[in-house]
Design an enzyme around this catalytic site. Structure first.
Site, PDB file in Angstrom:
ATOM      1  N   HIS A 143       5.148  -0.559   5.220  1.00 23.85           N
ATOM      2  CA  HIS A 143       3.932  -0.397   4.621  1.00 23.85           C
ATOM      3  C   HIS A 143       3.846   0.669   3.693  1.00 23.85           C
ATOM      4  CE1 HIS A 143       2.493  -3.417   7.538  1.00 23.85           C
ATOM      5  NE2 HIS A 143       1.613  -3.384   7.089  1.00 23.85           N
ATOM      6  N   LYS A 147      -0.619   4.435   4.867  1.00 22.90           N
ATOM      7  CA  LYS A 147      -1.233   3.449   5.963  1.00 22.90           C
ATOM      8  C   LYS A 147      -0.910   5.047   7.341  1.00 22.90           C
ATOM      9  CE  LYS A 147      -0.475  -0.459   9.365  1.00 22.90           C
ATOM     10  NZ  LYS A 147      -1.658  -1.125   8.963  1.00 22.90           N
TER      11      LYS A 147
END
Length: 234
Positions: A143, A147
């Site tokens: 990600h 995040k």
């Protein structure tokens, strides 16, 4: 449908962009990044008549705000689609609150329809592969650098789906870098070959689309409901 957004980060902006294309209206946006010292109506506080103006709330805020957001909506009698991850240690507490107060909350670790299909396929594949001693399962996810939780909620869901078929911990790796919207792999590796199930998000509109789909189905369910049970009722 009249929708109030909790959270106006990457995901909130994606929902805001997509909603009009599906015939929905974003009536309010609430996000702590808008300074409370300089009040911006509809940006950092709920209006007095938000309940009357809202058919459903979509929440993509922060893990530390998710529980309170759900409680606020349930208390107000407004159904909520909860897309924030990282608050799973409060899952049973929230479930009890929603059910005791006869509220409605559709939640998911990932609202992408493609990921929801991955969940179904990974569960079946894990069951089949666990009977073959030569294959070792693993999960990896990537990600963007911003995040907050690692492993991702999606990776944790995949663990929960596969773990019951194995008597060992499923190795899981997480990478946080760049601007990746999300990639998840579920693999089964042996000396002779590997089987890998993979989902790669090209952008965040897939997650936004799933959240709006959940909102469109909100009147068909009651209680604390996983999005998978909305898509694939048993």
């Amino acid at each position: 449908m009249r929708i109030t957004l909790f959270g106006h980060g990457r995901m909130g902006c994606a929902v805001e962009k997509l909603a009009p294309n599906r015939g929905h209206e974003i009536v309010e946006i609430v996000d702590p990044k808008y300074s409370t010292s300089e009040p911006t109506p509809g940006k950092n506080t709920l209006s007095e008549d938000w309940v009357e103006n809202t058919d459903a709330v979509i929440d993509f805020s922060t893990p530390d705000a998710a529980v309170q957001n759900i409680q606020t909506c349930v208390t107000a009698g407004i159904p909520i689609i909860e897309g924030t991850t990282g608050w799973d240690n409060h899952l049973e507490e929230v479930r009890q609150f929603v059910e005791e107060n006869q509220g409605t909350c559709i939640h998911a670790s990932n609202f992408s329809v493609g990921v929801q299909v991955l969940f179904q396929v990974a569960s079946l594949t894990g069951k089949l592969m666990s009977s073959l001693d030569d294959y070792n399962p693993f999960i990896s996810e990537t990600h963007h650098a911003g995040k907050l939780d690692a492993p991702s909620g999606t990776a944790k869901t995949l663990q929960c789906l596969i773990q019951p078929h194995y008597n060992k911990t499923i190795p899981t790796s997480s990478l946080r870098a760049g601007t990746f919207p999300g990639k998840h792999d579920v693999g089964f590796d042996s000396e002779i070959d590997s089987l890998v199930l993979s989902h790669t998000a090209r952008n965040r509109l897939g997650f936004a689309s799933g959240a709006l789909l959940a909102a469109e189905k909100i009147n068909t369910v009651k209680g604390f409901v996983d999005f998978s049970d909305v898509l694939f009722p048993k």
